[in-house]
Design an enzyme around this catalytic site. Sequence first.
Site, PDB file in Angstrom:
ATOM      1  N   ARG A  76       0.852  -1.205   0.000  1.00 58.97           N
ATOM      2  CA  ARG A  76       0.000   0.000   0.000  1.00 58.97           C
ATOM      3  C   ARG A  76       0.880   1.245   0.000  1.00 58.97           C
ATOM      4  O   ARG A  76       1.577   1.553   0.972  1.00 58.97           O
ATOM      5  CB  ARG A  76      -0.918   0.011   1.218  1.00 58.97           C
ATOM      6  CG  ARG A  76      -1.857   1.217   1.265  1.00 58.97           C
ATOM      7  CD  ARG A  76      -2.870   1.208   0.156  1.00 58.97           C
ATOM      8  NE  ARG A  76      -3.773   0.059   0.250  1.00 58.97           N
ATOM      9  CZ  ARG A  76      -4.532  -0.352  -0.748  1.00 58.97           C
ATOM     10  NH1 ARG A  76      -4.494   0.260  -1.917  1.00 58.97           N
ATOM     11  NH2 ARG A  76      -5.326  -1.402  -0.604  1.00 58.97           N
ATOM     12  N   ARG A 102       2.374  -5.993 -10.461  1.00 55.95           N
ATOM     13  CA  ARG A 102       2.806  -5.439  -9.164  1.00 55.95           C
ATOM     14  C   ARG A 102       3.000  -6.522  -8.093  1.00 55.95           C
ATOM     15  O   ARG A 102       3.494  -6.220  -7.010  1.00 55.95           O
ATOM     16  CB  ARG A 102       1.816  -4.394  -8.666  1.00 55.95           C
ATOM     17  CG  ARG A 102       0.407  -4.935  -8.467  1.00 55.95           C
ATOM     18  CD  ARG A 102      -0.540  -3.854  -7.965  1.00 55.95           C
ATOM     19  NE  ARG A 102      -1.912  -4.353  -7.858  1.00 55.95           N
ATOM     20  CZ  ARG A 102      -2.857  -3.732  -7.166  1.00 55.95           C
ATOM     21  NH1 ARG A 102      -2.576  -2.605  -6.534  1.00 55.95           N
ATOM     22  NH2 ARG A 102      -4.079  -4.224  -7.109  1.00 55.95           N
ATOM     23  N   HIS A 172       0.478   3.944 -10.488  1.00 61.62           N
ATOM     24  CA  HIS A 172      -0.587   4.239  -9.510  1.00 61.62           C
ATOM     25  C   HIS A 172       0.009   4.959  -8.285  1.00 61.62           C
ATOM     26  O   HIS A 172      -0.042   4.442  -7.158  1.00 61.62           O
ATOM     27  CB  HIS A 172      -1.208   2.892  -9.109  1.00 61.62           C
ATOM     28  CG  HIS A 172      -2.467   2.959  -8.313  1.00 61.62           C
ATOM     29  ND1 HIS A 172      -2.573   3.558  -7.083  1.00 61.62           N
ATOM     30  CD2 HIS A 172      -3.711   2.472  -8.565  1.00 61.62           C
ATOM     31  CE1 HIS A 172      -3.795   3.420  -6.610  1.00 61.62           C
ATOM     32  NE2 HIS A 172      -4.506   2.782  -7.477  1.00 61.62           N
ATOM     33  N   ASP A 216     -12.911   8.977  -6.762  1.00 65.42           N
ATOM     34  CA  ASP A 216     -12.300   7.935  -7.604  1.00 65.42           C
ATOM     35  C   ASP A 216     -12.709   8.240  -9.041  1.00 65.42           C
ATOM     36  O   ASP A 216     -13.815   7.921  -9.474  1.00 65.42           O
ATOM     37  CB  ASP A 216     -12.821   6.556  -7.167  1.00 65.42           C
ATOM     38  CG  ASP A 216     -11.975   5.430  -7.752  1.00 65.42           C
ATOM     39  OD1 ASP A 216     -12.147   4.271  -7.306  1.00 65.42           O
ATOM     40  OD2 ASP A 216     -11.151   5.698  -8.655  1.00 65.42           O
ATOM     41  N   GLU A 275      -2.639   9.211 -10.757  1.00 70.59           N
ATOM     42  CA  GLU A 275      -2.081   8.067 -11.479  1.00 70.59           C
ATOM     43  C   GLU A 275      -2.020   8.380 -12.976  1.00 70.59           C
ATOM     44  O   GLU A 275      -3.038   8.780 -13.567  1.00 70.59           O
ATOM     45  CB  GLU A 275      -2.958   6.843 -11.225  1.00 70.59           C
ATOM     46  CG  GLU A 275      -3.190   6.556  -9.745  1.00 70.59           C
ATOM     47  CD  GLU A 275      -4.419   5.724  -9.483  1.00 70.59           C
ATOM     48  OE1 GLU A 275      -4.759   4.864 -10.333  1.00 70.59           O
ATOM     49  OE2 GLU A 275      -5.064   5.934  -8.436  1.00 70.59           O
TER      50      GLU A 275
HETATM   51  O1  TA6 Z   1      -6.943   3.829  -8.933  1.00 71.15           O
HETATM   52  C1  TA6 Z   1      -8.030   3.863  -8.045  1.00 71.15           C
HETATM   53  C2  TA6 Z   1      -8.449   2.431  -7.741  1.00 71.15           C
HETATM   54  O2  TA6 Z   1      -8.846   1.759  -8.921  1.00 71.15           O
HETATM   55  C3  TA6 Z   1      -9.557   2.453  -6.690  1.00 71.15           C
HETATM   56  O3  TA6 Z   1     -10.798   2.086  -7.243  1.00 71.15           O
HETATM   57  C4  TA6 Z   1      -9.042   1.466  -5.624  1.00 71.15           C
HETATM   58  O4  TA6 Z   1      -9.444   0.149  -5.947  1.00 71.15           O
HETATM   59  C5  TA6 Z   1      -7.546   1.676  -5.771  1.00 71.15           C
HETATM   60  O5  TA6 Z   1      -7.339   1.702  -7.181  1.00 71.15           O
HETATM   61  C6  TA6 Z   1      -6.653   0.726  -5.020  1.00 71.15           C
HETATM   62  O6  TA6 Z   1      -6.755  -0.553  -5.541  1.00 71.15           O
HETATM   63  P1  TA6 Z   1      -5.871  -1.721  -4.822  1.00 71.15           P
HETATM   64  O7  TA6 Z   1      -6.132  -2.921  -5.647  1.00 71.15           O
HETATM   65  O8  TA6 Z   1      -4.431  -1.278  -4.868  1.00 71.15           O
HETATM   66  O9  TA6 Z   1      -6.376  -1.775  -3.400  1.00 71.15           O
END
Ligand code: TA6
Length: 303
Positions: A76, A102, A172, A216, A275
Amino acid sequence: MSQTDIATLNQQFGLGSQLQFVMGAGAMPIIIISNPLASASIAMQGAHLMTWAPRKHRPVVWLSPAAKYAQGKSIRGGIPICWPWFGPHATDGKLPGHGYARTVPWEVIATRALPEGSTHLAMRLIESDASRQQWPHTTPVEMHFSVGTRLSCDLVTHNTSSAALTIGAALHTYFAVSDVGQVRIHGLGNCTYIDKVDAGKRKTQSGAIQFSQETDRIYLGSVADCLIDDLGWQRRIRVHKRGSASTVVWNPWVDKAASMGDFGPDGYRRMVCVESANAADDVVVLKAGGRHRLRVEYNVESL
Ligand code: TA6
């Protein structure tokens, strides 16, 4: 990976105190970069840059204090690489959101101390039976970092197959902020966006983006620089990009962050995701033999 493997990597690619391999949390090999201009850390799983701080500045990239470090689990914070699709897989809900890049091992292919003081690092995804089951195509993918007063990241996909392929991707990036309520994002005015917290409705951005709830959004056809103005820390983070037509802006806010379990008590207030992507209408159709480069460059300016 064993300590012997770490020692071998340091022999082959280490750059003394400027770039070294260590065993990190969760027995994950980590690359530590420290040069006169900046410091950074990159997990070899996912070629996942976790931290970047130019000298004399607070960290620019946010890493959750509650991040979990385990093989096959995304970390994270930092810069997760979403590839070869963004968001849920188009047809198979069993496949991981944001692709598999990833959460699989990458290898180092080059390291170099650059003359102006930055450090270059190049990595390549290690394909496997597991990755080929999710993506049965030959598309070697590399990540090139240049760590200095600026941070540049290049995600390079080569379609060596005999057919055109659709690639979705995103860097991201989680940016560190004083408080998300003090943040204004400029550069997306008049862009159409998909509002993922309002049934995917398409809307038009008016003025700067501020945050007071879960946000989002996928901004389409957005190629201009984004400016992340932090009134609390009186700094501006500039996001300059090439090869990316989408910009995703995300903050989970309190409830979503709590449900994710790896943000920490007020983590959502300390970060914002901007992102650089190719998602939704902007996915890339890469012809047979073609290469695509998604490049970002981050730097910090005073407000
Ligand atoms: O980029 C935004 C997003 O698509 C959100 O909808 C949320 O799911 C975030 O990515 C984080 O996703 P993750 O799979 O890293 O928890």
